[in-house]
Enzyme design. Sequence first.
Site, PDB file in Angstrom:
ATOM      1  CB  CYS A 105      29.867  42.959  10.278  1.00  0.00           C
ATOM      2  SG  CYS A 105      30.128  43.521   8.268  1.00  0.00           S
ATOM      3  CG  HIS A 398      28.941  48.659   9.572  1.00  0.00           C
ATOM      4  ND1 HIS A 398      30.089  47.532  10.602  1.00  0.00           N
ATOM      5  CD2 HIS A 398      29.253  46.969   8.180  1.00  0.00           C
ATOM      6  CE1 HIS A 398      29.985  46.389  10.246  1.00  0.00           C
ATOM      7  NE2 HIS A 398      29.642  46.039   8.820  1.00  0.00           N
ATOM      8  CB  CYS A 428      24.236  39.722  10.449  1.00  0.00           C
ATOM      9  SG  CYS A 428      24.614  41.142   9.654  1.00  0.00           S
TER      10      CYS A 428
END
Length: 442
Positions: A105, A398, A428
């Site tokens: 990510c 996302h 994160c």
Amino acid sequence: MSNSVNSSKYQPLTTRQGDRIAVVSGIRTPFAKQSTAFSTTPAVDLGKLAVKALMDKTDIDPKLIDQVVFGQVVQMPEAPNIAREIVLGTGMNIGTDAYSVTRACATSFQTTANVVESIMAGTIDIGIAGGADSSSVLPIGVSKKLASTLLALSKTKTVYQKLSLLRTLSLKDIAPVPPAVAEYSTGISMGQTAEQMAKSHGITREEQDALAHRSHTLAAKAWKDGLIQDEVMTAFPEPYTAWLDHDNNIRHDSDLASYAKLRPAFDHKYGSVTAANSTPLTDGGAALLLMSEKRAKELGYEPLGYIRSFAFSAIDVHHDMLMGPSYATPMALDKAGISLSDLTLIDMHEAFAAQTLSNVKMFASNKFAKEYLGRDKAIGEIDMEKFNVLGGSIAYGHPFAATGARMIIQTLRELKRRGGGLGLNTACAAGGLGAAMVLEVE
């Protein structure tokens, strides 16, 4: 430089001539929920859309682009080097260097950092960084048994041999295998980790739902007030029968009471993490144009802002795996020569409300700072008036590799609207990874 930081760790990001690294411009596709507007658009095409829009927006001569560093998390076997495919598919010079990276990510924070380092080293003048992911067009695999059988079939010569091999397969063997959602090393999923963090750090269901409601409310207001439109292109995905110019996950009529109606998604009996207080699977792409401050002036560009510092962290994957921001942020602040209180804006990736609120707690925890960071005290308590002021990933969605670039663009533009200042982006990532980047706008 703030008196509360370690000046020995200050690392200015400049070229050998002392020029800062500028983000000249950035743009992204709209972010679309899985299986909606981009249901048939693969990540490589989402990346092409974003990069081509960036080139059009800046009117840059394609021959001036030295390098493209792009990323994608859910890999496409037929196009493993997404960066090079973007070069070949957007009209750039055929000799433009391109390579792909993945950091889960935090991928487009990494692509940005790589371009920054190349400019600092003098190996390139101008680069494009970014990322794209599709959760709709997925690489569906086959079982190990079926894969080995298909390989053996290719080597057989008779029908009898082929039938003999096929008889060894069961229905389970021929079932499609979707991409893994759990950590390879532990078998623990992101959602399970979010549940663990909620329980370990005392994050209640009510607090998680409130953060999710806040995220949607602020994002909806940002769109309504016209703050996001200029950083989002209008996309006409194949088969070109419809267009999309907005993020379609945002709840423009978010009602806090409605969040309580959802059942826990991972721990059905005792859990608090739901689909509503987590970021959804999303399709999208984003891209940034970077160069030295001097080169930007030579070409007549007014930079959005500058990359002041960045840092990456890695922690254990068995417990608190999504606590990366609490580890990476202190390092990024030290490298920037600032403290948390010097920041005008703080934008933290909202993978889950539980993960976000756990990190917010650890920023202010002296115990955490001493035991896990080896620091005398915490970096400080976050002023929530500065935090995710335009909403976050829970609302926007996302697309794994695109989120970092989305945050950079959004933060720089908001800093500019506020007359300048310093901003923190932090995220994160799977594998116990974390990223933090300090941005500067004059």
